[in-house]
Write a protein that holds these residues in place. Sequence first.
Motif, short mmCIF file in Angstrom:
data_model
loop_
_atom_site.label_atom_id
_atom_site.label_comp_id
_atom_site.label_asym_id
_atom_site.label_seq_id
_atom_site.Cartn_x
_atom_site.Cartn_y
_atom_site.Cartn_z
N ALA A 135 3.76 14.13 5.89
CA ALA A 135 2.86 13.16 5.24
C ALA A 135 2.62 13.60 3.80
CB ALA A 135 1.55 13.07 6.01
N ALA A 136 2.49 14.92 3.60
CA ALA A 136 2.29 15.44 2.24
C ALA A 136 3.53 15.22 1.38
CB ALA A 136 1.94 16.93 2.31
N ASP A 137 4.71 15.38 1.97
CA ASP A 137 5.95 15.08 1.23
C ASP A 137 5.94 13.65 0.73
OD1 ASP A 137 7.00 17.58 1.75
OD2 ASP A 137 8.37 16.92 3.33
N LEU A 138 5.55 12.75 1.60
CA LEU A 138 5.62 11.33 1.27
C LEU A 138 4.57 10.91 0.25
CD1 LEU A 138 6.18 9.74 4.81
CD2 LEU A 138 7.85 9.91 2.97
N PHE A 139 3.37 11.51 0.33
CA PHE A 139 2.26 10.92 -0.42
C PHE A 139 1.53 11.85 -1.39
CE2 PHE A 139 2.65 8.33 3.49
CZ PHE A 139 2.98 7.14 2.88
N LEU A 140 1.97 13.10 -1.50
CA LEU A 140 1.26 14.01 -2.42
C LEU A 140 2.23 14.68 -3.38
CD1 LEU A 140 -1.11 16.08 -0.09
CD2 LEU A 140 -1.70 14.09 -1.45
N ASP A 141 1.82 14.80 -4.63
CA ASP A 141 2.54 15.66 -5.57
C ASP A 141 1.57 16.21 -6.60
OD1 ASP A 141 2.24 13.50 -7.33
OD2 ASP A 141 4.21 12.71 -6.83
N GLU A 142 2.12 16.73 -7.69
CA GLU A 142 1.27 17.44 -8.68
C GLU A 142 0.20 16.53 -9.27
OE1 GLU A 142 4.52 17.36 -8.67
OE2 GLU A 142 5.18 19.44 -8.41
N THR A 143 0.41 15.23 -9.17
CA THR A 143 -0.56 14.32 -9.79
C THR A 143 -1.67 13.92 -8.82
OG1 THR A 143 0.69 12.39 -9.10
CG2 THR A 143 1.25 13.32 -11.25
N SER A 144 -1.56 14.35 -7.55
CA SER A 144 -2.53 13.83 -6.57
C SER A 144 -3.60 14.84 -6.18
CB SER A 144 -1.84 13.33 -5.30
OG SER A 144 -0.49 13.60 -5.27
N THR A 145 -4.71 14.27 -5.71
CA THR A 145 -5.80 15.06 -5.15
C THR A 145 -6.01 14.59 -3.72
OG1 THR A 145 -6.90 15.27 -7.28
CG2 THR A 145 -8.30 15.51 -5.34
N ILE A 146 -6.24 15.53 -2.82
CA ILE A 146 -6.58 15.14 -1.45
C ILE A 146 -7.91 15.79 -1.07
CG2 ILE A 146 -5.06 16.94 -0.43
CD1 ILE A 146 -4.70 14.85 1.94
N ILE A 147 -8.78 14.97 -0.49
CA ILE A 147 -10.09 15.45 -0.06
C ILE A 147 -9.98 15.99 1.37
CG2 ILE A 147 -12.46 14.73 0.53
CD1 ILE A 147 -12.16 12.47 -1.55
N ALA A 148 -10.58 17.15 1.59
CA ALA A 148 -10.66 17.70 2.95
C ALA A 148 -12.03 18.33 3.12
CB ALA A 148 -9.57 18.76 3.16
N ILE A 160 0.83 -1.20 0.00
CA ILE A 160 0.00 0.00 0.00
C ILE A 160 0.87 1.26 0.00
CG2 ILE A 160 -0.34 -0.28 2.53
CD1 ILE A 160 -2.92 1.43 0.43
N THR A 161 1.96 1.24 0.77
CA THR A 161 2.83 2.42 0.83
C THR A 161 3.49 2.66 -0.51
OG1 THR A 161 3.29 1.93 3.13
CG2 THR A 161 4.75 3.49 2.07
N GLY A 162 4.02 1.60 -1.10
CA GLY A 162 4.71 1.73 -2.39
C GLY A 162 3.77 2.33 -3.43
N ARG A 163 2.52 1.89 -3.41
CA ARG A 163 1.57 2.37 -4.42
C ARG A 163 1.17 3.83 -4.21
NH1 ARG A 163 -0.47 -2.83 -3.34
NH2 ARG A 163 -2.19 -2.00 -2.10
N LEU A 164 1.24 4.29 -2.97
CA LEU A 164 0.76 5.65 -2.69
C LEU A 164 1.87 6.71 -2.67
CD1 LEU A 164 -1.87 4.90 0.13
CD2 LEU A 164 -2.36 5.80 -2.15
N LEU A 165 3.13 6.29 -2.64
CA LEU A 165 4.22 7.27 -2.49
C LEU A 165 4.21 8.33 -3.60
CD1 LEU A 165 7.45 5.25 -1.56
CD2 LEU A 165 6.19 6.84 -0.09
N SER A 166 4.56 9.56 -3.22
CA SER A 166 4.74 10.62 -4.20
C SER A 166 6.11 10.45 -4.86
CB SER A 166 4.69 11.98 -3.49
OG SER A 166 5.80 12.06 -2.59
#
Length: 441
Positions: A133-146, A22-28
């Motif tokens: 957490a954002a460093d690890l799992f978010l970049d220009e290709t991602s969307t995060i819901i809040a 799961i981590t490998g698939r989600l990493l930025s």
Amino acid sequence: MDTQSYMNPLASELNVVLDGSITGRLLSSLGSRLFFPRGIIAQSNEAKQLAPVKNATIGMAFHHGQPLILSAISDAMPTLSAKEKVTYAPTAGVEEVRKAWKDSLLKKNPSLKAGDITLPAAVPGVTAGISFAADLFLDETSTIIASDPCWDNYSLIFTERRGAKLRGVPFFGEPSSWDAGAGLDLAAIRAAIHEEAKTGSVRIIFNFPNNPAGYSPTHAEADALVDIIRETACNGADILVICDDAYFGLFYEDDIYRESLFSRLSALHEKVLAIKIDGPTKEDYVWGLRVAFVTFGSPGLGPEHREALGKKLMGAIRSSVSCANTPAQYLILKVLSDPRTAGEKKANYELLRGRYRAVQSFIATHPAHPKLSPMPFNSGYFMSFRCKGIDAEVLRKKLLAEHGIGTISLGPGILRVAFAALEEEQIAEIYGTIYETAGKL
Ligand SMILES: Cc1ncc(COP(=O)(O)O)c(C=O)c1O
């Protein structure tokens, strides 16, 4: 050097371990590049064990085994040893403090299982934990819901720093007048998650008690949120859930789910990676102390994944702030072991609950305001009004200039009031002025 394709061999080693998990698939992309160097810190840690007397590894100065320390610093922190006052803490925090925080998590969240979660890593505040957490799992290709509205720092962290898209979802119900029964808009949350799931992965941040709405899920709503995440994972999407538990524990109504959602999410499904980011900032009334914790949990994390993920996090910490404040960590250890803490925290909680009740009683005893509609609130520091037909910023400025009342406008539509910062006796008058001023706009 081709920085696009270059990957440090140590990062590659971690990525091989994490591949397929799961981590490998989600990493930025930054998350993929991060690693913990076998440099100064790692070599110094080895020397601590093997060369305690002739340790010439790290940039600290010792004399007769004690760190050099100025009297002004030494005298100001009489209950800490010189080492606790001025030496560098390990990158992921002082082991003893991390263990004590983990024990406290297990006590505060009785259904949380020690084996399901990692040892919390110390970071300089909840903000820093969210940013890592954002460093690890978010970049220009991602969307995060809040939630919309959400803490304004989320857009700075997720959008401006990491280039990700912040998808604001109206989490909170919209009662036409004050209605304590109206809470989460579960249909809106479910629809947003289902739509994101079509991309193969979902990233979401839950912040309960919420800033700015001051809302936490009831038992039934917590069950429903967990069900939505479970069904999304069962349907094949990977899900990252960040729990920003900054205001944990300030629950004022009996029907509120008393644990962090992390308790349930950390053990839910191998396609769900939960991250709990919490700390003493608000829980223990130490806003400026700057220490907090990041804890991971997922049935999809084996011991080797946990270790690799821990090193990625340490890479994020080492490359930005190096480590969290040492004396702050030791002070938290004192908080956690001091027999006075529980009683004092209960008294502080009751003080804040008294303020909450005063706000609630003001709203209940006044006719529904034509221009201000309170969002559901039952916890935390804040409550917010939706502004109808008036501009929250105009109202804020008028309250400030004409009445000396400080509030926060979040765009034109929301006015946030931090009732936790007011004395109970001030509340009826201040809210009366807010109603009156809004009524005249
Ligand atoms: C939702 C939320 N998360 C995090 C924080 C910041 O916590 P810290 O001061 O530990 O960085 C705040 C503080 O205002 C907050 O409202």
